[in-house]
Design an enzyme around this catalytic site. Structure first.
Site, PDB file in Angstrom:
ATOM      1  NE  ARG A 225      -4.036  -1.791   2.187  1.00 29.15           N
ATOM      2  CZ  ARG A 225      -3.834  -2.998   2.992  1.00 29.15           C
ATOM      3  NH1 ARG A 225      -3.084  -3.152   3.832  1.00 29.15           N
ATOM      4  NH2 ARG A 225      -4.724  -3.976   2.973  1.00 29.15           N
TER       5      ARG A 225
ATOM      6  CG  ASP B 207      -7.032  -3.435   8.354  1.00 34.76           C
ATOM      7  OD1 ASP B 207      -6.216  -3.676   7.852  1.00 34.76           O
ATOM      8  OD2 ASP B 207      -7.941  -2.365   8.243  1.00 34.76           O
ATOM      9  CB  SER B 208     -11.567  -3.866  13.554  1.00 36.39           C
ATOM     10  OG  SER B 208     -10.310  -2.799  13.844  1.00 36.39           O
TER      11      SER B 208
ATOM     12  NE  ARG C  15      -9.921  -7.921   4.579  1.00 33.66           N
ATOM     13  CZ  ARG C  15      -9.336  -6.911   4.040  1.00 33.66           C
ATOM     14  NH1 ARG C  15      -8.224  -6.093   4.267  1.00 33.66           N
ATOM     15  NH2 ARG C  15      -9.817  -6.773   2.889  1.00 33.66           N
TER      16      ARG C  15
ATOM     17  CG  HIS D 239      -5.842   0.085   5.772  1.00 38.01           C
ATOM     18  ND1 HIS D 239      -6.450  -1.100   6.073  1.00 38.01           N
ATOM     19  CD2 HIS D 239      -5.902   0.138   4.498  1.00 38.01           C
ATOM     20  CE1 HIS D 239      -6.891  -1.553   4.821  1.00 38.01           C
ATOM     21  NE2 HIS D 239      -6.520  -0.692   3.674  1.00 38.01           N
TER      22      HIS D 239
HETATM   23  N1  LIG Z   1      -8.793   1.628   2.794  1.00 38.88           N
HETATM   24  C1  LIG Z   1      -9.619   0.399   2.528  1.00 38.88           C
HETATM   25  O1  LIG Z   1      -9.589  -0.155   3.175  1.00 38.88           O
HETATM   26  C2  LIG Z   1      -9.360   0.200   0.889  1.00 38.88           C
HETATM   27  C3  LIG Z   1      -9.803  -1.059   0.514  1.00 38.88           C
HETATM   28  C4  LIG Z   1      -9.614  -1.266  -0.849  1.00 38.88           C
HETATM   29  C5  LIG Z   1      -9.313  -0.364  -1.848  1.00 38.88           C
HETATM   30  N2  LIG Z   1      -8.846   0.907  -1.295  1.00 38.88           N
HETATM   31  C6  LIG Z   1      -8.223   1.983  -2.185  1.00 38.88           C
HETATM   32  O2  LIG Z   1      -9.257   2.718  -2.700  1.00 38.88           O
HETATM   33  C7  LIG Z   1      -9.069   3.257  -3.912  1.00 38.88           C
HETATM   34  C8  LIG Z   1      -9.972   2.812  -5.137  1.00 38.88           C
HETATM   35  O3  LIG Z   1      -9.936   1.484  -5.441  1.00 38.88           O
HETATM   36  P1  LIG Z   1     -10.648   0.918  -6.796  1.00 38.88           P
HETATM   37  O4  LIG Z   1     -10.221  -0.683  -6.917  1.00 38.88           O
HETATM   38  O5  LIG Z   1     -12.101   1.298  -6.690  1.00 38.88           O
HETATM   39  O6  LIG Z   1      -9.861   1.525  -7.959  1.00 38.88           O
HETATM   40  P2  LIG Z   1     -10.321   1.834  -9.415  1.00 38.88           P
HETATM   41  O7  LIG Z   1      -9.044   1.963 -10.245  1.00 38.88           O
HETATM   42  O8  LIG Z   1     -11.348   0.723  -9.749  1.00 38.88           O
HETATM   43  O9  LIG Z   1     -11.001   3.332  -9.311  1.00 38.88           O
HETATM   44  C9  LIG Z   1     -10.455   4.381  -8.975  1.00 38.88           C
HETATM   45  C10 LIG Z   1     -11.441   5.527  -9.781  1.00 38.88           C
HETATM   46  O10 LIG Z   1     -10.793   6.612  -9.313  1.00 38.88           O
HETATM   47  C11 LIG Z   1     -11.164   7.646 -10.534  1.00 38.88           C
HETATM   48  N3  LIG Z   1     -10.131   8.700 -10.498  1.00 38.88           N
HETATM   49  C12 LIG Z   1      -8.816   8.629 -10.646  1.00 38.88           C
HETATM   50  N4  LIG Z   1      -8.456  10.113 -10.234  1.00 38.88           N
HETATM   51  C13 LIG Z   1      -9.456  10.755 -10.307  1.00 38.88           C
HETATM   52  C14 LIG Z   1      -9.785  12.103 -10.019  1.00 38.88           C
HETATM   53  N5  LIG Z   1      -8.672  13.106  -9.678  1.00 38.88           N
HETATM   54  N6  LIG Z   1     -11.082  12.763  -9.732  1.00 38.88           N
HETATM   55  C15 LIG Z   1     -12.127  11.564  -9.532  1.00 38.88           C
HETATM   56  N7  LIG Z   1     -11.977  10.461  -9.915  1.00 38.88           N
HETATM   57  C16 LIG Z   1     -10.600   9.882  -9.959  1.00 38.88           C
HETATM   58  C17 LIG Z   1     -10.809   6.802 -11.664  1.00 38.88           C
HETATM   59  O11 LIG Z   1     -11.492   7.055 -12.989  1.00 38.88           O
HETATM   60  C18 LIG Z   1     -11.736   5.305 -11.210  1.00 38.88           C
HETATM   61  O12 LIG Z   1     -12.984   5.239 -11.756  1.00 38.88           O
HETATM   62  C19 LIG Z   1      -7.367   2.757  -4.133  1.00 38.88           C
HETATM   63  O13 LIG Z   1      -6.551   3.579  -3.645  1.00 38.88           O
HETATM   64  C20 LIG Z   1      -7.389   1.373  -3.334  1.00 38.88           C
HETATM   65  O14 LIG Z   1      -6.185   1.046  -2.914  1.00 38.88           O
HETATM   66  C21 LIG Z   1      -8.908   1.199   0.125  1.00 38.88           C
END
Ligand SMILES: NC(=O)c1ccc[n+]([C@@H]2O[C@H](COP(=O)([O-])OP(=O)(O)OC[C@H]3O[C@@H](n4cnc5c(N)ncnc54)[C@H](O)[C@@H]3O)[C@@H](O)[C@H]2O)c1
Length: 320
Positions: free
Chosen positions: A86, A146-147, A149, A173
């Site tokens: 990450r 994570d909690s 899970r 995270h």
């Molecule tokens: N915190 C968590 O627990 C957790 C869990 C899963 C995923 N995530 C994170 O969530 C994020 C999204 O994951 P995903 O699988 O949906 O990715 P994804 O690639 O499917 O979607 C990302 C979206 O963001 C859009 N985007 C990019 N730049 C942009 C901007 N400036 N303005 C508006 N939209 C924009 C893209 O067009 C795309 O639709 C990633 O960073 C991923 O690592 C976090």
């Protein structure tokens, strides 16, 4: 009226919005993505299902359409690649985060910003600094997933409904996250006491395995969860969306729920100047209070090490 905007409707954002639609919690959902056509497609598709769920207005929009939101969920960003940590995503996503916060700033009003994009602790820091909003109003989904899970793995190991398991993961995270074993309770009973009357094999297929062995196995499984799901299907979306819904519920219903969201610490647990997950009270105004619980010495030291990992990544982004 409860309006929620979702910025970035990729796999996580679209599923979070759909989960929110099904919950009936919001009366208006705005979908924003740099790919406007995709956002419009999701809005149309979701709207076609309105016959089956409580009324909610769903539309695609720009940053200006986020005005009047109670919560703005940030899921825009680059996706974690198989095998990529990450923290390696940091620089790619920080630039996206800064630009979208700049776009949102004139329209934020009283909204709370919930950051989900990874690495979530660093992105929370970036969003909070860039927005200039009070720390409580900008926080990350942190280790809420994570909690969950951790509770799921404990529930399977102990043969108890996950809703009767009380357990927190704190810190990053990510790989350095910390499992608070000293606070694990099952139906109000500390886990060691619960184990006394239990006939379940702590490690499947190994009746003689100790709780200690089970602990290591559980931590390994939880730490590897995202990697395994991503290796299998390319992304994670369902559980994280339910975690987002849980947090939105706390915000929209002013629940004052205890959740391990990522927030800027100001001396709690001997830490400051960094965003990381600790148990917080979350209500309509965002993070209302950080709960400073009593940790075992090893847990406190591990939390400090986790904070160092995040601090290093955050500093890297600030310099770059
Ligand atoms: N915190 C968590 O627990 C957790 C869990 C899963 C995923 N995530 C994170 O969530 C994020 C999204 O994951 P995903 O699988 O949906 O990715 P994804 O690639 O499917 O979607 C990302 C979206 O963001 C859009 N985007 C990019 N730049 C942009 C901007 N400036 N303005 C508006 N939209 C924009 C893209 O067009 C795309 O639709 C990633 O960073 C991923 O690592 C976090």
């Amino acid at each position: 009226m409860s309006k929620v905007s979702v910025i970035g409707v990729g796999d996580v954002g679209a599923t979070a919005a759909y989960t929110l639609q099904m919950s009936g919690l919001a009366t208006e959902i705005v979908l924003v993505d740099m790919d406007r056509t995709k956002a419009e497609g999701h809005a149309m598709d979701m709207s076609h299902g309105l016959f089956f769920v409580p009324p909610v207005e769903i539309r695609a929009g720009g940053y200006d359409d986020c005005a009047g939101s109670q919560a703005i969920v940030v899921t825009a960003g680059a996706r974690q690649r198989p095998g990529e940590s990450r923290l390696e995503l940091t620089k790619r996503n920080a630039a996206i985060c800064r630009s979208l916060v700049d776009g949102l700033k004139p329209h934020v009003g009283d909204a709370v910003l919930l950051v989900v994009s990874n690495p979530v602790d660093v992105m929370t820091d970036v969003a909070q600094e860039r927005s200039g909003l009070p720390p409580g109003r900008v926080f990350g989904s942190g280790t809420v997933l994570d909690s969950a899970r951790f509770r799921y793995e404990l529930s399977r190991t102990c043969g108890v409904d996950a809703r009767n398991v009380h357990a927190f993961v704190v810190g990053e995270h990510g790989d350095s996250e910390v499992f608070l074993w000293s606070q694990v309770h099952i139906a109000g009973t500390p886990i060691e006491a619960f184990c006394g009357g239990c006939s379940h094999a702590c490690v499947p297929g190994d009746a003689a395995a100790s709780l200690e062995a089970a602990r290591t196995a559980i931590e390994t499984r939880v730490r590897g969860s995202a990697y395994h799901v991503i290796e299998s299907k390319g992304f994670t979306n369902y559980a994280v969306s339910l975690a987002v819904l849980r947090i939105l519920g706390a915000l929209l219903r002013d629940e004052s729920s205890a959740l391990t969201v990522s927030t800027r610490v100001g001396g709690e647990y001997g830490l400051s100047g960094v965003c990381l997950s600790v148990p917080c009270i979350v209500g309509a105004r965002g993070v209302e209070r950080i709960i400073e619980g009593r940790l075992a010495d090893g847990e406190r030291a591990a939390l400090a090490r986790s904070a160092d990992v995040i601090r290093e990544a955050t500093d890297g982004v600030r310099k770059g």
